[in-house]
Design a protein around this motif. Structure first.
Motif, mmCIF file in Angstrom:
data_model
loop_
_atom_site.group_PDB
_atom_site.id
_atom_site.type_symbol
_atom_site.label_atom_id
_atom_site.label_comp_id
_atom_site.label_asym_id
_atom_site.label_seq_id
_atom_site.Cartn_x
_atom_site.Cartn_y
_atom_site.Cartn_z
ATOM 1 N N ALA A 43 3.619 -5.417 5.447
ATOM 2 C CA ALA A 43 2.060 -5.787 5.116
ATOM 3 C C ALA A 43 1.132 -6.510 6.626
ATOM 4 O O ALA A 43 0.392 -7.068 6.382
ATOM 5 C CB ALA A 43 1.751 -5.396 4.117
ATOM 6 N N TYR A 96 -8.163 3.455 0.680
ATOM 7 C CA TYR A 96 -6.743 2.980 0.173
ATOM 8 C C TYR A 96 -5.270 3.140 1.815
ATOM 9 O O TYR A 96 -5.405 4.273 1.603
ATOM 10 C CB TYR A 96 -5.990 2.189 -0.709
ATOM 11 N N ALA A 97 -5.227 2.270 2.259
ATOM 12 C CA ALA A 97 -4.304 2.129 3.315
ATOM 13 C C ALA A 97 -2.444 1.622 2.967
ATOM 14 O O ALA A 97 -1.807 2.566 3.188
ATOM 15 C CB ALA A 97 -4.348 1.499 4.548
ATOM 16 N N ARG A 98 -2.705 0.797 2.230
ATOM 17 C CA ARG A 98 -1.636 0.173 1.480
ATOM 18 C C ARG A 98 -1.919 -1.028 -0.284
ATOM 19 O O ARG A 98 -3.078 -1.037 0.243
ATOM 20 C CB ARG A 98 -0.562 -0.735 2.460
ATOM 21 N N VAL A 140 0.832 8.706 -2.115
ATOM 22 C CA VAL A 140 0.767 7.454 -2.515
ATOM 23 C C VAL A 140 3.007 7.160 -2.240
ATOM 24 O O VAL A 140 3.267 8.232 -3.154
ATOM 25 C CB VAL A 140 0.536 7.569 -3.862
ATOM 26 N N ASN A 176 8.090 5.225 4.819
ATOM 27 C CA ASN A 176 6.846 5.635 4.924
ATOM 28 C C ASN A 176 6.599 5.336 3.344
ATOM 29 O O ASN A 176 5.108 6.375 3.654
ATOM 30 C CB ASN A 176 6.579 7.328 5.386
ATOM 31 N N GLN A 189 -3.898 10.095 0.960
ATOM 32 C CA GLN A 189 -2.532 10.335 1.518
ATOM 33 C C GLN A 189 -1.443 10.615 0.670
ATOM 34 O O GLN A 189 -2.063 9.250 -0.689
ATOM 35 C CB GLN A 189 -2.381 9.566 2.835
ATOM 36 N N ASN A 207 3.781 3.740 1.124
ATOM 37 C CA ASN A 207 2.119 2.474 1.123
ATOM 38 C C ASN A 207 2.105 1.028 0.321
ATOM 39 O O ASN A 207 1.136 0.552 -0.358
ATOM 40 C CB ASN A 207 0.802 3.542 1.621
ATOM 41 N N TRP A 225 -7.339 7.389 -3.162
ATOM 42 C CA TRP A 225 -5.882 6.901 -2.276
ATOM 43 C C TRP A 225 -6.022 9.179 -1.370
ATOM 44 O O TRP A 225 -6.262 9.626 -1.858
ATOM 45 C CB TRP A 225 -4.727 7.970 -2.991
ATOM 46 N N HIS A 254 -8.470 1.126 3.965
ATOM 47 C CA HIS A 254 -8.546 1.581 5.494
ATOM 48 C C HIS A 254 -9.660 0.938 6.444
ATOM 49 O O HIS A 254 -10.408 0.480 5.422
ATOM 50 C CB HIS A 254 -8.159 3.039 6.005
ATOM 51 N N HIS A 291 4.600 -0.856 -2.153
ATOM 52 C CA HIS A 291 4.829 -1.640 -2.042
ATOM 53 C C HIS A 291 5.581 -2.611 -3.244
ATOM 54 O O HIS A 291 4.479 -3.356 -3.672
ATOM 55 C CB HIS A 291 5.643 -2.445 -0.955
#
Length: 260
Positions: free
Chosen positions: A184, A218-220, A117, A160, A115, A162, A113, A211, A164
């Motif tokens: 998603a 990872y994006a989500r 989390v 916001n 960004q 990422n 990650w 991503h 869930h």
């Protein structure tokens, strides 16, 4: 994931060293949940669904066999540097699911990650307010442990998100498609179907989406926790799936222990 033994969280956190450290973000606020009634968290069996009774029986059996232990400094675990290095390679460098979520482990790509989390939690209507409060506390507490272990910002957020976390009953799980479309929208068909069609032997699961730009990691991720779980299995699922969402691609029985 199918039940092969509850993952030992200490082993799963090995892959967290791959996460790059970023500066801390502002404190996150927990998502407010609507109050509803549920009998799944009560001490008796009256009103429990067949699936909830099945999971309670499974928990009782595991506990009687010495599994699902809650002691964090258990004797006889036998971890050393060799185990840690071997398990890191097994967990972080292989994917638990092959193409199309086939269930066949394959060599994976080490991702992280890049960004902060942010974790959001959505509850199905079957989950009582008391259970929601308990789950939120457990998820928030474990997120703080993950952040401390990795040096990476991990925490609950009201927006916001990422990661869930979906805490739903079996009936509610089958109706997740509209929610997945919202949280998603780029999630692949196989991953989406795996979440919606998970059979009862899949106690909990996480689907992580990288991503498009591989350098961004990872994006989500979407985590599925069954609302029917009794307390120890519920805690174990929360911890193992959030740990795996951080980048532990493979569960291996060699790195497993039946501790929470």
């Amino acid at each position: 994931m199918s039940f092969v033994g509850i993952r030992k969280v200490a082993a799963a956190t090995l892959a967290f060293a791959a996460i790059s450290a970023l500066s801390p973000t502002s404190p996150a606020s927990a998502q407010t949940a609507r109050a509803t009634m549920s009998t799944a968290a009560t001490g008796g069996t009256a009103g429990l669904t067949d699936l909830a009774l099945r999971y309670r029986a499974l928990e009782n059996r595991l506990v009687s066999q010495g599994g699902l232990r809650a002691d964090r400094n258990a004797r006889g675990v036998g971890w050393d540097q060799t185990h840690l290095a071997r398990n890191f390679v097994s967990i972080a460098m292989f994917s638990e699911y092959g193409r199309g979520l086939s269930g066949s482990p394959t060599r994976g790509v080490l991702r992280r990650w890049t960004q902060p989390v942010g974790i959001s939690v959505s509850f199905g209507g079957s989950v009582s307010q008391a259970q929601r409060t308990s789950d939120m506390n457990k998820i928030g507490s474990y997120a703080r442990q993950l952040s401390q272990a990795t040096g990476h910002p991990v925490g609950l957020t009201g927006g916001n998100a990422n990661v869930h976390v979906l805490v739903v009953s079996d009936a509610e799980r089958k109706g997740l498609r509209p929610l997945l479309n919202r949280i998603a929208p780029d999630l692949g068909r196989s991953a989406r179907n795996a979440l919606i069609s998970a059979p009862p032997n899949i106690l909990c699961m996480v689907v992580a989406q990288p991503h498009r730009d591989a350098t961004r990691g990872y994006a989500r991720a979407v985590v599925l926790i069954r609302a029917e779980h009794p307390p120890r299995m519920r805690t174990s699922c929360i911890e193992e799936e959030l740990a795996q969402a951080m980048g532990c691609l493979l569960y291996t029985s060699d790195a497993a222990d039946e501790d929470c």
